[in-house]
Design a protein around this motif. Structure first.
Motif, PDB file in Angstrom:
ATOM      1  N   HIS A 193      61.539  11.510  31.278  1.00  0.00           N
ATOM      2  CA  HIS A 193      61.645  10.870  29.967  1.00  0.00           C
ATOM      3  C   HIS A 193      62.736   9.807  30.058  1.00  0.00           C
ATOM      4  O   HIS A 193      63.914  10.113  30.248  1.00  0.00           O
ATOM      5  N   LEU A 194      62.327   8.557  29.919  1.00  0.00           N
ATOM      6  CA  LEU A 194      63.264   7.439  30.059  1.00  0.00           C
ATOM      7  C   LEU A 194      63.906   7.050  28.733  1.00  0.00           C
ATOM      8  O   LEU A 194      64.744   6.146  28.699  1.00  0.00           O
ATOM      9  N   ALA A 205      63.432   2.109  39.206  1.00  0.00           N
ATOM     10  CA  ALA A 205      63.553   2.781  40.507  1.00  0.00           C
ATOM     11  C   ALA A 205      63.028   4.210  40.448  1.00  0.00           C
ATOM     12  O   ALA A 205      62.396   4.691  41.405  1.00  0.00           O
ATOM     13  N   THR A 206      63.271   4.906  39.332  1.00  0.00           N
ATOM     14  CA  THR A 206      62.788   6.278  39.211  1.00  0.00           C
ATOM     15  C   THR A 206      61.262   6.315  39.196  1.00  0.00           C
ATOM     16  O   THR A 206      60.639   7.136  39.879  1.00  0.00           O
ATOM     17  N   VAL A 228      55.417   9.751  32.826  1.00  0.00           N
ATOM     18  CA  VAL A 228      56.582   8.928  32.518  1.00  0.00           C
ATOM     19  C   VAL A 228      56.525   8.588  31.043  1.00  0.00           C
ATOM     20  O   VAL A 228      55.579   7.954  30.583  1.00  0.00           O
ATOM     21  N   ARG A 229      57.544   9.024  30.290  1.00  0.00           N
ATOM     22  CA  ARG A 229      57.558   8.766  28.857  1.00  0.00           C
ATOM     23  C   ARG A 229      58.712   7.822  28.502  1.00  0.00           C
ATOM     24  O   ARG A 229      59.820   7.943  29.034  1.00  0.00           O
ATOM     25  N   MET A 230      58.405   6.898  27.586  1.00  0.00           N
ATOM     26  CA  MET A 230      59.421   5.998  27.028  1.00  0.00           C
ATOM     27  C   MET A 230      59.263   5.930  25.519  1.00  0.00           C
ATOM     28  O   MET A 230      58.159   6.122  24.998  1.00  0.00           O
ATOM     29  N   ASN A 231      60.366   5.637  24.848  1.00  0.00           N
ATOM     30  CA  ASN A 231      60.286   5.383  23.416  1.00  0.00           C
ATOM     31  C   ASN A 231      59.560   4.065  23.147  1.00  0.00           C
ATOM     32  O   ASN A 231      59.526   3.170  24.013  1.00  0.00           O
TER      33      ASN A 231
END
Length: 382
Positions: A193-194, A205-206, A228-231
């Motif tokens: 979770h970014l 990079a992750t 991969v989660r982002m807001n």
């Protein structure tokens, strides 16, 4: 269940202790910086501590505590009769080292002790750490007592400041609430979770490392997927676009974007993972590692700060840009010895940890009250 009996016993014992304390010892009035933070409210023992509400800064949205008004000399002077000590946790990036020196001078004039919990030897909200280290040095030199969360962090505090910090573990922030155990699925799910891509998160990079590791593992026949989660709203849209491009067309990796999750939504999202990947390029300690521990989700993280020291048996290290190291860490974290989402084993482990963590919370609260009593006793004796 044994866990229920233990919690009932703890509640009964605590109720009796609160009655005794309430009639014999006045509550310590703490001006915390901030007060409205889950960690700060968790460690404040209701039987021994009264937290002052955060003074609202002028012109900010309701509920915003920063820039913290408690650190302003004029606020301290005007409200000195309302608190016994100041306890700083977060938010010092709002002021320069020179401004924090004025805060310290005001507390000294008023005869009010300062307690400083060194959560962040490196500030996750900042890229350059020079200003943060200067402010940290001012507070660490002046504080009547220092606290930090791990023994290794205390060693670094001593090396940097020459001061000894009391080590008090990061407690659960979930209280007695039920913990989700996740939903069963037929793949190994590794999630990262970014959030809003704050400065200490290396989302590009992750994601690049995860994409390559997932591809390699799937090529070897592993049933594995990456999430991969982002807001929706992030601080770096260019990085967000690069992250989406990295995952496009990559079998087994998907991108999720959505509104910022509340606490329950986040816990449910984490509970569905077989392993949680932490994407930090710098930092000190991690509340996410604590939440994953509560949910019995193993953590895969970089070698930064002292996160690995929080729950060493649950922490598996990798290096950004080295997919082979990530593959090894994921294999280790998701070995058959571990539990999987939605399983009875995962549910039982969560319950065991809940009982353990509630006991720990009692110790953490007691440790904070002990620190407060010590500094106040020294102030009276001076």
């Amino acid at each position: 269940m044994p866990g229920d009996a233990v919690r009932a016993s703890l509640r009964t014992q605590r109720s009796e202790e609160e009655k005794i304390v309430a009639t014999t010892v006045p509550l310590v009035r703490v001006a915390a910086v901030p007060s409205a933070h889950p960690y700060v409210t968790a460690v404040a023992d209701p039987a021994g501590v009264r937290l002052l509400a955060d003074p609202p800064p002028p012109g900010v949205p309701a509920g915003q505590w920063w820039p913290p008004q408690v650190l302003l000399p004029e606020w301290l002077e005007a409200h000195a009769a309302e608190f016994d000590l100041v306890h700083v946790h977060f938010g010092i990036e709002s002021y320069t080292a020179d401004e924090l020196a004025l805060t310290v001078a005001a507390l000294e004039r008023l005869g009010k002790p300062l307690v400083y919990t060194v959560h962040d030897l490196e500030n996750p909200q900042l890229s350059s750490q020079d200003a943060h280290r200067a402010g940290l040095a001012v507070l660490a030199h002046a504080a009547d007592e220092l606290i930090t969360l791990t023994a290794s962090a205390a060693d670094e505090v001593a090396a940097i400041t020459g001061r000894t910090a009391t080590v008090v573990a990061h407690p659960t922030l979930l209280g007695e609430a039920e913990r989700p155990a996740g939903t069963a699925h037929d793949t190994v799910r590794v999630g990262v979770h970014l959030r809003d891509l704050r400065p200490n998160i290396d989302g590009v990079a992750t994601t690049a490392t995860l994409v390559r590791a997932i591809a390699d593992l799937r090529a070897q026949g592993a049933r594995i997927e990456g999430v991969v989660r982002m807001n929706e709203r992030v601080r770096d849209e260019e990085a967000a676009a690069s992250i989406v491009l990295l995952a496009e067309g990559c079998d087994g990796v998907r991108i999720e974007r959505g509104p910022r999750q509340d606490d329950d939504e986040l816990a449910a999202w984490l509970a569905d993972l077989d392993a949680c990947l932490l994407p930090y390029r710098h930092g000190t300690q991690s509340g996410w590692a604590e939440l994953c521990y509560d949910l019995a989700v193993p953590v895969v993280g970089t070698r930064v700060g002292h996160m690995a020291a929080q729950h060493p048996t649950d922490f598996h290290t990798f290096d950004l840009g080295e997919p082979l190291s990530l593959e090894r860490a994921v294999i280790d974290a998701t070995s058959p010895a571990w539990s999987v989402p939605g399983s009875r084993r995962r549910t039982a482990e969560i319950e065991r940890r809940r009982t353990e963590r509630l006991r720990e919370l009692e110790h953490v609260r007691h440790a904070h009250v002990e620190v407060y009593r010590r500094v106040l006793a020294r102030e009276l004796a001076a």
